[in-house]
Write a protein that holds these residues in place. Structure first.
Motif, PDB file in Angstrom:
ATOM      1  N   PHE A  67       0.760  -1.297   0.002  1.00  0.00           N
ATOM      2  CA  PHE A  67       0.064  -0.040  -0.180  1.00  0.00           C
ATOM      3  C   PHE A  67       0.868   1.271   0.043  1.00  0.00           C
ATOM      4  CE2 PHE A  67      -2.687  -3.340   2.033  1.00  0.00           C
ATOM      5  CZ  PHE A  67      -3.764  -3.286   1.057  1.00  0.00           C
ATOM      6  N   THR A  68       1.956   1.309   0.774  1.00  0.00           N
ATOM      7  CA  THR A  68       2.857   2.434   0.862  1.00  0.00           C
ATOM      8  C   THR A  68       3.510   2.575  -0.603  1.00  0.00           C
ATOM      9  OG1 THR A  68       4.572   1.166   1.888  1.00  0.00           O
ATOM     10  CG2 THR A  68       3.167   2.533   3.424  1.00  0.00           C
ATOM     11  N   TYR A  69       4.084   1.481  -1.102  1.00  0.00           N
ATOM     12  CA  TYR A  69       4.742   1.460  -2.355  1.00  0.00           C
ATOM     13  C   TYR A  69       3.703   2.230  -3.375  1.00  0.00           C
ATOM     14  CZ  TYR A  69       9.166  -0.762  -1.288  1.00  0.00           C
ATOM     15  OH  TYR A  69      10.255  -0.936  -0.715  1.00  0.00           O
ATOM     16  N   GLN A  90      13.223  -1.130  -5.671  1.00  0.00           N
ATOM     17  CA  GLN A  90      13.291  -1.223  -4.300  1.00  0.00           C
ATOM     18  C   GLN A  90      12.201  -2.217  -4.052  1.00  0.00           C
ATOM     19  OE1 GLN A  90      12.998   2.339  -2.024  1.00  0.00           O
ATOM     20  NE2 GLN A  90      14.115   3.484  -3.547  1.00  0.00           N
ATOM     21  N   MET A  91      11.049  -2.138  -4.454  1.00  0.00           N
ATOM     22  CA  MET A  91      10.042  -3.390  -4.140  1.00  0.00           C
ATOM     23  C   MET A  91      10.573  -4.845  -4.721  1.00  0.00           C
ATOM     24  SD  MET A  91       6.463  -1.580  -5.824  1.00  0.00           S
ATOM     25  CE  MET A  91       5.321  -3.110  -5.105  1.00  0.00           C
ATOM     26  N   ASP A  92      11.180  -4.823  -5.828  1.00  0.00           N
ATOM     27  CA  ASP A  92      11.738  -6.257  -6.063  1.00  0.00           C
ATOM     28  C   ASP A  92      12.723  -6.632  -5.077  1.00  0.00           C
ATOM     29  OD1 ASP A  92      11.890  -8.374  -7.973  1.00  0.00           O
ATOM     30  OD2 ASP A  92      13.889  -7.581  -8.461  1.00  0.00           O
ATOM     31  N   LEU A 116       4.813  -7.867 -14.543  1.00  0.00           N
ATOM     32  CA  LEU A 116       4.570  -7.801 -13.186  1.00  0.00           C
ATOM     33  C   LEU A 116       3.493  -8.524 -12.894  1.00  0.00           C
ATOM     34  CD1 LEU A 116       5.588  -3.963 -12.516  1.00  0.00           C
ATOM     35  CD2 LEU A 116       6.813  -6.212 -11.894  1.00  0.00           C
ATOM     36  N   ILE A 117       2.153  -8.435 -13.637  1.00  0.00           N
ATOM     37  CA  ILE A 117       1.001  -9.137 -13.307  1.00  0.00           C
ATOM     38  C   ILE A 117       1.507 -10.654 -13.321  1.00  0.00           C
ATOM     39  CG2 ILE A 117      -1.162  -9.853 -14.246  1.00  0.00           C
ATOM     40  CD1 ILE A 117      -1.146  -7.118 -15.783  1.00  0.00           C
TER      41      ILE A 117
END
Length: 658
Positions: free
Chosen positions: A138-140, A165-167, A197-198
């Motif tokens: 949610f923050t990302y 960064q998410m990865d 990404l999906i």
């Protein structure tokens, strides 16, 4: 309660999922003697506020205070110390809290920050506040949404950095994350990243995802992928709205993918998404573009049958389709229906009809068009038609329509009158041009120097010097004042007509006026003097020009070289040519042709051949006049030299007759 029971209760409290209904638990144990012991366990309440279902709620006072620190202190004013660091103050405040900041609270703070740079810095600060803090999806997603709305030139790199960064943190996004990214990137390379990404995050595309993907492909002008996305969406049972359908149809129509467009159009109607006037306009434009005017007209009739009132764009599109098919009668009939239905034609409407009438040789029907739309005819439309007819070279039709405008409106349009004046002058109708120039003030338009110069130029080309003299006197008497261009036109015009004395008089008048002679003034006078036999005076003016600090240009030198050459003063012509090069004035092909002709006529063949070689070295391309002179050199008509062509590459070989 026993210690192990308390530990169990604590573990239960940390791992339990809160429910709206309260539960109690009983722990029962039996001793070897058969006696039993029971204890009731009550879970420890969460230290964070919760809703009625037991879910943790963000602390509103924390969110408000943190946002206030960032927003107020990031914009220093007189009442605030601009040297303070808002992020240090925020860190001190958050450390003072009894409970650490949660990811949901961080997401709410991000939502309150309008500045993408500020939001990014806060996002990066959060993990340093508490060692246990971790950003979640949610923050990302919240940060990606903020960055996607930024106008910063590095916003694309920032979004890619956040994705990295998410990865690295093994954080999986949601389908909302993907939707934001698709809408943000919108080009084929990054769209491939979004769709990957999906699969990577094991997500399922929803209707909104397909719509975003479809729009992204359309923005990338890739109608093939957009059509594939549409088919995939349809197979999964999702539906498009009218806006998405129209976007897809418009893209397919522009790419002339007619079969696909009709397939979408028919499926659109079957899926109970009724086409609107924009849908029909798209289909009409497509058929008109490919020359299927009958199909376009059928669609137009279907649109009317469904009760739609065509707007200006729809009428213009249909009229354009008929005009492209050269259906003049139907185009004019539809134009009349357009006016009957109170739809005001614009300049595009008239331009389409005007072009088809001109193409079909039926400009006489323009009066019919004007009569049909007389309630909408104003001076702007008249002016547009006059300008367009003038540009198309139909001076007679333009003048006839102009006369209607003259009688219809009290005040005129300067651009239209200027176009009419230019049209009359270019077609040689100088009498009408002078008449218009004399009456233009009656319509509230002041004549200016450009208008007079336009008429002077036309009179000069037709050598009507008596009219030039009279008009010039009228100009000086009534205004406006002549400028240097006026004098230059007059000098050139009198010179062309052989009126040398008049040309000299005008030049002297120029010198005594508020205007200053320029290079063109001297060139016009030198050309007049030289070509009318007064070569000495022409050369004297050439020297005078240099003494006044005006550097002769290629026209000046070429004019004098031609004059000296035609009077058999070849040495003087050659000397001027050498002087020209020494002064840094590069001769052009006209200059070379003049001197080549001069040398050839005087029998100086070898010098002519050398000059031709110099011409080629300079990189100039010979023209038809150059080759005509060379043909005369080759024929040896002067019997002084005989020339033979050695080869097209090596040039000319000169051998004297024995």
């Amino acid at each position: 309660m026993k210690p192990h029971l308390h530990a169990c209760a604590t573990a239960f409290n940390n791992t339990r999922r809160h429910y709206a209904t309260k539960y109690t638990a009983k722990v029962t144990s039996t001793s070897p003697t058969g006696r039993s012991l029971s204890a009731e366990v009550t879970p420890i309440p969460s230290p964070y506020p919760t809703d009625i279902r037991g879910y943790t709620l963000p602390r509103r006072h924390v969110i408000c205070k943190a946002t206030q620190i960032l927003l107020l202190q990031s914009r220093p004013s007189k009442s605030h110390n601009s040297g303070r660091n808002p992020f240090l103050d925020l860190s001190n405040y958050l450390h003072s809290l009894p409970l650490p900041l949660t990811a949901s609270e961080a997401s709410e703070i991000l939502k309150s920050l309008n500045d993408p740079s500020l939001a990014l810095r806060f996002f990066q600060l959060c993990p340093t506040i508490s060692p246990n803090f971790q950003h979640d999806s949610f923050t990302y997603t919240r940060l990606l949404l903020i960055l996607s709305k930024s106008s910063s030139p590095d916003r694309f790199d920032l979004v890619r950095s956040v994705l990295s960064q998410m990865d690295l943190s093994n954080t999986r996004g949601t389908i909302s994350t993907v939707n934001i990214l698709i809408g943000f990137f919108g080009n084929s390379e990054d769209l491939d990243l979004c769709t990957s990404l999906i699969k990577k995050w094991n997500l399922t595309m929803n209707a909104y995802t397909y719509k975003c993907l479809l729009q992204a492909y359309l923005r990338s002008l890739d109608s093939d992928k957009a059509f594939d996305a549409y088919n995939d969406m349809r197979r999964r049972g999702y539906k498009l709205d009218i806006f998405a359908y129209n976007m897809l149809l418009n893209a397919l129509a522009k790419d002339e993918k007619v079969d696909r467009a009709y397939k979408v159009f028919e499926e659109m109607k079957r899926k109970h998404c009724e086409p609107d006037e924009f849908t029909f306009t798209i289909m009409i434009r497509m058929n008109g573009k490919i020359g299927k005017a009958d199909e376009a007209l059928s669609l137009f009739q279907e649109m009317l049958a469904k009760g739609f009132a065509p707007n200006l764009i729809a009428y213009n599109t249909m009229i354009q389709a008929l005009a492209k098919a050269r259906m003049v009668d139907k185009a004019i009939h539809l134009f009349s229906k357009m006016v009957e239905n109170e739809c005001r034609p614009n300049e595009f409407t008239y331009s389409v009809i005007l072009n088809v009438l001109a193409t079909e040789g039926q400009l006489g029907r323009l009066d019919e068009v004007v009569e049909i739309s007389k309630k909408y005819m104003n001076k702007l439309i008249y002016a547009y038609l006059v300008r367009t007819l003038s540009k198309l070279g139909h001076a007679g039709e333009a003048h006839r329509l102009f006369c209607k405008m003259w009688n219809f409106h009290d005040r005129g349009d300067r651009d239209a009158y200027m176009s009419m004046l230019e049209s009359l002058c270019s077609s040689g109708k100088t009498t009408e041009a002078m008449d218009l120039l004399g009456k233009i003030h009656e319509k509230g338009i002041n004549t200016d120097t450009i208008m007079y110069n336009t008429v002077f130029s036309a009179l000069g080309k037709s050598k009507q010097v008596s009219h030039i003299h009279d008009l010039f006197e009228k100009m000086k008497q009534d205004g406006p004042s002549p400028d240097t261009f006026t004098y230059n036109i007059l000098i050139s015009s009198f010179g062309r007509a052989g009126k040398v004395d008049e040309a000299v008089r005008i030049f002297e008048e120029l010198e005594n006026s508020n205007c200053t002679p320029d290079i063109v003034s001297y060139n016009s006078l030198i050309n007049c003097l030289g070509k009318n036999g007064d070569l000495d005076e022409a050369h004297m003016r050439f020297k005078e020009m240099q003494e006044k600090g005006l550097n002769p240009d290629v026209v000046t030198y070429s004019t004098l070289i031609e004059c000296f050459g035609k009077t058999d003063k070849v040495e003087m012509a050659c000397r001027l040519f050498d002087e020209m090069i020494a002064e840094g004035c590069c001769p052009n092909i006209v200059t070379y042709n003049i001197l080549l002709d001069c040398l050839e006529r005087c029998g100086r063949t070898a010098e002519a051949v050398d000059l031709y070689a110099k011409l080629k070295q300079q990189g100039l391309a010979p023209d038809s006049i150059t080759y005509a002179v060379l043909e005369r050199l080759q024929s040896g008509s002067h019997r002084k030299f005989r020339l033979r062509r050695q080869s097209p590459i090596t040039g000319w070989v000169v051998s004297p007759l024995r």
